[in-house]
Enzyme design. Structure first.
Site, PDB file in Angstrom:
ATOM      1  N   ASP A   1      19.309 -28.728   2.585  1.00 31.41           N
ATOM      2  CA  ASP A   1      18.072 -28.664   3.762  1.00 31.41           C
ATOM      3  C   ASP A   1      18.625 -27.516   4.638  1.00 31.41           C
ATOM      4  OD1 ASP A   1      17.257 -30.916   3.402  1.00 31.41           O
ATOM      5  OD2 ASP A   1      18.266 -32.228   4.604  1.00 31.41           O
TER       6      ASP A   1
ATOM      7  N   LYS B   1      13.153 -28.370   6.293  1.00 30.55           N
ATOM      8  CA  LYS B   1      11.817 -28.415   7.195  1.00 30.55           C
ATOM      9  C   LYS B   1      12.005 -27.711   8.376  1.00 30.55           C
ATOM     10  CE  LYS B   1      11.915 -33.250   5.672  1.00 30.55           C
ATOM     11  NZ  LYS B   1      12.494 -34.514   6.158  1.00 30.55           N
TER      12      LYS B   1
ATOM     13  N   MET C   1      18.976 -34.260  18.297  1.00 32.56           N
ATOM     14  CA  MET C   1      17.438 -34.006  18.488  1.00 32.56           C
ATOM     15  C   MET C   1      17.006 -34.351  19.702  1.00 32.56           C
ATOM     16  SD  MET C   1      16.341 -35.467  14.626  1.00 32.56           S
ATOM     17  CE  MET C   1      17.181 -36.995  14.875  1.00 32.56           C
TER      18      MET C   1
HETATM   19  N1  SAH Z   1      22.782 -36.116   9.476  1.00 32.40           N
HETATM   20  C1  SAH Z   1      22.979 -35.481  10.568  1.00 32.40           C
HETATM   21  C2  SAH Z   1      22.068 -35.329  11.767  1.00 32.40           C
HETATM   22  C3  SAH Z   1      20.752 -34.832  11.196  1.00 32.40           C
HETATM   23  S1  SAH Z   1      19.662 -34.789  12.748  1.00 32.40           S
HETATM   24  C4  SAH Z   1      24.474 -35.614  10.957  1.00 32.40           C
HETATM   25  O1  SAH Z   1      25.077 -36.662  10.624  1.00 32.40           O
HETATM   26  O2  SAH Z   1      24.977 -34.737  11.879  1.00 32.40           O
HETATM   27  C5  SAH Z   1      19.742 -33.181  13.228  1.00 32.40           C
HETATM   28  C6  SAH Z   1      20.416 -33.022  14.629  1.00 32.40           C
HETATM   29  O3  SAH Z   1      21.709 -33.150  14.493  1.00 32.40           O
HETATM   30  C7  SAH Z   1      20.142 -31.752  15.179  1.00 32.40           C
HETATM   31  O4  SAH Z   1      18.935 -31.655  16.167  1.00 32.40           O
HETATM   32  C8  SAH Z   1      21.136 -31.684  16.279  1.00 32.40           C
HETATM   33  O5  SAH Z   1      20.935 -32.469  17.506  1.00 32.40           O
HETATM   34  C9  SAH Z   1      22.388 -32.323  15.601  1.00 32.40           C
HETATM   35  N2  SAH Z   1      23.434 -31.298  14.788  1.00 32.40           N
HETATM   36  C10 SAH Z   1      23.552 -31.306  13.536  1.00 32.40           C
HETATM   37  N3  SAH Z   1      24.118 -30.334  13.354  1.00 32.40           N
HETATM   38  C11 SAH Z   1      24.697 -30.005  14.660  1.00 32.40           C
HETATM   39  C12 SAH Z   1      25.703 -28.882  15.105  1.00 32.40           C
HETATM   40  N4  SAH Z   1      26.373 -28.088  14.044  1.00 32.40           N
HETATM   41  N5  SAH Z   1      25.907 -28.659  16.135  1.00 32.40           N
HETATM   42  C13 SAH Z   1      25.322 -29.397  17.342  1.00 32.40           C
HETATM   43  N6  SAH Z   1      24.176 -30.361  16.860  1.00 32.40           N
HETATM   44  C14 SAH Z   1      23.947 -30.608  15.400  1.00 32.40           C
END
Ligand code: SAH
Length: 255
Positions: A39, A61, A174
């Site tokens: 991803d 995406k 998000m």
């Molecule tokens: N499955 C992922 C989340 C997917 S949704 C998890 O468990 O982390 C994607 C959202 O996660 C992004 O829009 C943001 O809000 C957050 N996110 C993911 N990685 C991040 C990071 N390194 N720093 C800050 N926010 C992050």
């Protein structure tokens, strides 16, 4: 389908970005991958754990680029499993925290392709933790909510209204684009002075942190030019961060 092929899928959580935050079990899964589907929010350095001859396919995406629908990803995952064997589906954070992991699991199961899940460090807990902001802390927070800022119908989640009225730590994924609307919800709940933080790209070289209060967080996020991916943290636990003292000092200077 080739008779010698044993199709299987591993749903693998990649962690929040720093490639060293992958689990050991994740490394072992990648070492036996025939195909890796990865991803946008996964670090490409992780692909180095996979054999050189493994097929590596970006199925992100990311907006503005050629994007894959969830249906296309599901189908691709199965086609690769049936034709090549072990597909590692590498997903940002944890596969089951806003990761659509269960949809992929379900699709593979409908083809009788066995699925293994390897959890990852979710950004929702790991990114605050890397900033030394605990999501729970004795006397400050008895629970935490992890909520999406962007629901399928484009509205703010009803849960944010409930969470804003609780004493819980509220982590919103998000949610950057909806920050102003979300902040309004906390203000209506009388939480103007509640500590709030926004972390961009946690655990990576482009990490940025903004610490403030509900009242001032929108202005500070603009000032710092915070970009996605970022997560929002609302709650008393944010006051444990050393730079929150500066926020308090600024108020004292103004008033
Ligand atoms: N499955 C992922 C989340 C997917 S949704 C998890 O468990 O982390 C994607 C959202 O996660 C992004 O829009 C943001 O809000 C957050 N996110 C993911 N990685 C991040 C990071 N390194 N720093 C800050 N926010 C992050």
């Amino acid at each position: 389908m080739n008779k010698n092929i044993e199709p299987k899928v591993t749903l693998l959580g990649a962690g929040p970005g720093d490639p060293d935050l992958l689990t050991l079990k994740g490394v072992k899964a990648l070492q036996t991958a025939d195909v890796v589907l990865y991803d946008a929010l996964t670090n490409e350095a992780l692909l180095d754990h996979a054999p050189a001859q493994a097929i590596k396919v970006y199925v992100g995406k990311r907006s503005g680029e050629h994007s894959h629908s969830q249906d296309a990803i599901n189908q691709l995952m199965i086609d690769y499993a049936l034709n090549y064997g072990h597909v590692v589906r590498l997903k940002g954070g944890d596969p089951f925290v806003f990761g659509r992991g269960y949809e992929e699991l379900d699709f593979a199961a409908s083809y009788n392709v066995p699925v293994t899940v390897i959890p990852g460090i979710s950004s929702s807990i790991g990114v605050p933790g890397l900033q030394q902001i605990p999501v729970t802390h004795r006397g400050l927070s008895e629970s935490f909510w992890v909520i999406t800022g962007t629901t399928t119908n484009g509205e703010i989640s009803e849960d944010i209204y409930q969470a804003a009225n609780s004493k819980a730590t509220v982590v919103i994924l998000m949610g950057l684009k909806q920050l102003s609307k979300i902040v309004e919800v906390f203000k209506v709940a009388g939480k103007q002075q509640l500590p709030a933080a926004v972390v961009q790209n946690g655990s990576t070289a482009t990490e940025k942190l903004v610490i403030s209060t509900v009242e001032n967080i929108v202005a500070k996020v603009k000032e710092e030019g915070i970009q996605a991916p970022a997560l929002l943290i609302f709650g008393e636990v944010v006051s444990l961060h050393p730079s929150f003292k500066n926020v308090i000092a600024q108020y004292a200077a103004i008033s």
